[in-house]
Design an enzyme around this catalytic site. Sequence first.
Site, PDB file in Angstrom:
ATOM      1  N   LYS A 160     -36.638  28.847  11.106  1.00  0.00           N
ATOM      2  CA  LYS A 160     -35.664  29.869  10.719  1.00  0.00           C
ATOM      3  C   LYS A 160     -35.558  30.941  11.807  1.00  0.00           C
ATOM      4  CE  LYS A 160     -34.738  33.170   7.105  1.00  0.00           C
ATOM      5  NZ  LYS A 160     -35.148  33.715   5.824  1.00  0.00           N
ATOM      6  N   GLU A 194     -47.778  32.626  -0.913  1.00  0.00           N
ATOM      7  CA  GLU A 194     -47.037  33.427   0.069  1.00  0.00           C
ATOM      8  C   GLU A 194     -46.026  34.321  -0.662  1.00  0.00           C
ATOM      9  OE1 GLU A 194     -46.380  31.902   4.240  1.00  0.00           O
ATOM     10  OE2 GLU A 194     -44.305  32.055   3.617  1.00  0.00           O
ATOM     11  N   HIS A 212     -63.423  13.431  -8.579  1.00  0.00           N
ATOM     12  CA  HIS A 212     -64.743  13.202  -7.984  1.00  0.00           C
ATOM     13  C   HIS A 212     -65.094  14.304  -6.998  1.00  0.00           C
ATOM     14  CE1 HIS A 212     -64.784   9.280  -9.905  1.00  0.00           C
ATOM     15  NE2 HIS A 212     -63.471   9.309  -9.671  1.00  0.00           N
ATOM     16  N   LYS A 246     -49.488  36.593  12.869  1.00  0.00           N
ATOM     17  CA  LYS A 246     -48.766  35.919  13.956  1.00  0.00           C
ATOM     18  C   LYS A 246     -48.734  36.829  15.188  1.00  0.00           C
ATOM     19  CE  LYS A 246     -45.262  33.387  11.234  1.00  0.00           C
ATOM     20  NZ  LYS A 246     -43.836  33.302  10.947  1.00  0.00           N
TER      21      LYS A 246
HETATM   22  O1  F6P Z   1     -46.047  31.020   7.215  1.00  0.00           O
HETATM   23  C1  F6P Z   1     -45.242  32.125   7.427  1.00  0.00           C
HETATM   24  C2  F6P Z   1     -43.840  31.744   7.671  1.00  0.00           C
HETATM   25  O2  F6P Z   1     -43.168  32.909   7.992  1.00  0.00           O
HETATM   26  C3  F6P Z   1     -43.201  31.027   6.489  1.00  0.00           C
HETATM   27  O3  F6P Z   1     -42.663  31.867   5.559  1.00  0.00           O
HETATM   28  C4  F6P Z   1     -42.213  30.163   7.178  1.00  0.00           C
HETATM   29  O4  F6P Z   1     -41.802  29.158   6.337  1.00  0.00           O
HETATM   30  C5  F6P Z   1     -43.009  29.691   8.369  1.00  0.00           C
HETATM   31  O5  F6P Z   1     -43.729  30.823   8.765  1.00  0.00           O
HETATM   32  C6  F6P Z   1     -42.203  29.130   9.513  1.00  0.00           C
HETATM   33  O6  F6P Z   1     -41.293  30.051  10.000  1.00  0.00           O
HETATM   34  P1  F6P Z   1     -40.054  29.596  10.853  1.00  0.00           P
HETATM   35  O7  F6P Z   1     -39.200  28.728  10.028  1.00  0.00           O
HETATM   36  O8  F6P Z   1     -39.366  30.857  11.254  1.00  0.00           O
HETATM   37  O9  F6P Z   1     -40.567  28.842  12.065  1.00  0.00           O
END
Ligand code: F6P
Length: 529
Positions: free
Chosen positions: A205, A351, A382, A495
């Site tokens: 995204k 999340e 198990h 991040k």
């Molecule tokens: O894990 C955190 C996050 O921001 C998620 O919400 C998202 O799905 C993932 O990282 C990947 O983000 P992107 O699609 O921007 O690479």
Amino acid sequence: MSRLTQSPAWRAVAARHAATDGITLTELFAADPGRAERLTHEVGGITCDSSKTHLTPSIEESLLALAAQEDVLGWRDRMFAGERVNHTEQRPALHAALRTPELAELELDGVHVSEEVERVQRAMADLVAGVADGRVRAADDGPITQVVHVGIGGSDLGPRLACAALPHHPSAPPVHFVSNLDPADRERALAGVDLERALIIVASKTFSTAETLANAGALFETLAARVGAAAAAGQFVAVTGRADRAREWGIPEDRILPLWDWVGGRYSLWSAIGLPVAFALGMDGFHSLLAGAARVDRHFRDAPAADNLPLRLALLDVWYSNFAGADSHVIIPYGESLALLPPYLQQLEMESNGKSVDRDGLAVDYATAPAVWGQVGTTGQHAFFQWLHQGTRPALCDFIVVREGTTALAANAIAQTAALLDGRSTDTLRREGVDEALRPHRAMRGNRPSLTLMLERLDAGTLGALLALYEHRVFCQAMLWRINPFDQWGVERGKRLARELTPVLRGESPAEGWDPSTLALLERIRQRK
Ligand code: F6P
């Protein structure tokens, strides 16, 4: 002091809990022969039996009063109407509009949502058909014979789950998933893959996620070394909300499929992030997945509170998390095809609702999302079932069973729910002649709650319905807790710090401003180099 825990409806639920604590599931069944039938609901090919929980009519009434006080269904309407319910990012949350056409009949910032959705679905269909009929070709003009999907988190878990769970179209190209930053993941996923014949989807995204860019970059370099950079770029597709970054990265303009800021990452399976699903199942299969989810959207939109399954499940979650002390929500799907459901739901729930402040920014003084974990049954039996049956910490378990699936699996799932309910008393053990000293060790208190979600069969429609059911359940939880389920600032921070530490570890920038433990760990790694 939180206003929620002081509110009349919350206090009434607490009072109900105090008044009913100690009444066992066995007693509830004995007192009410119609209980199993009364507490079974059906939506979208999924039957949900919540009779093995401690719900009683009076508890239900108090929980529904809480839902009314918190205006959960009003929030649902605001979400569906495109209001910016994700207020910390000023974004709507319109993932349901991707699958339920009537929910897409609205305008956002001058853009008609349904037109956007249809445009992208047409582009997906065109790409899938193009690979199938040979219009989309590899760099050397040969056919595309495989698909590689690169993404992480919400850009990976949904399509990976759907592709693992559902039968593929007979003529579908094999689909491979690469996610982790660890190159071993890439090597494992791509063993035996002919990259020169692969269409590579970069799903991000933000188009800035370190793992995805590292993996996409490595694939590009490998392919470019064989066919040249310009030709290699032609085998890439991007699904992203940042077309500018994808373009700059080198993806051809006509291979960039948009994602919008009104679809959160962990809610994006239904968008072009689902492209690998469209390749694997065919576009019709992808539409069946959407149609299954749409059945639950309509139910969530139309059913009155007392019959509204996502809301009912969220109320049970609140009951167990906030009043009965459960800090685990355990997901146990019976069937290898659904092995990836626990990690998918883990991201969805944790999340979304792993938050400590309410929507006004006030610290909460009540539990929000529990730890969500689980494993496929019977394997999990198990591993952690001992903890479920005889451990000290309460948990709510979701058993997911496929009615038309393997009989032995269903038998095991149902047997476990019965054992959690009943337990095994020391009296029974005495009658069975078990040695007195051993009885306490073998006894099981029982009275442990579980939900059984029975899918009519495992197909695209029921899987879509199941995932939408959980999405709306998580939304209702959040509304009951007064939190925003659509942001994830906690992940963003980690991040950023990783980005800052990488040059430090490479020795390119000084280690300054970190705590003593972090400095010592950094130093240990730097010395190794
Ligand atoms: O894990 C955190 C996050 O921001 C998620 O919400 C998202 O799905 C993932 O990282 C990947 O983000 P992107 O699609 O921007 O690479």
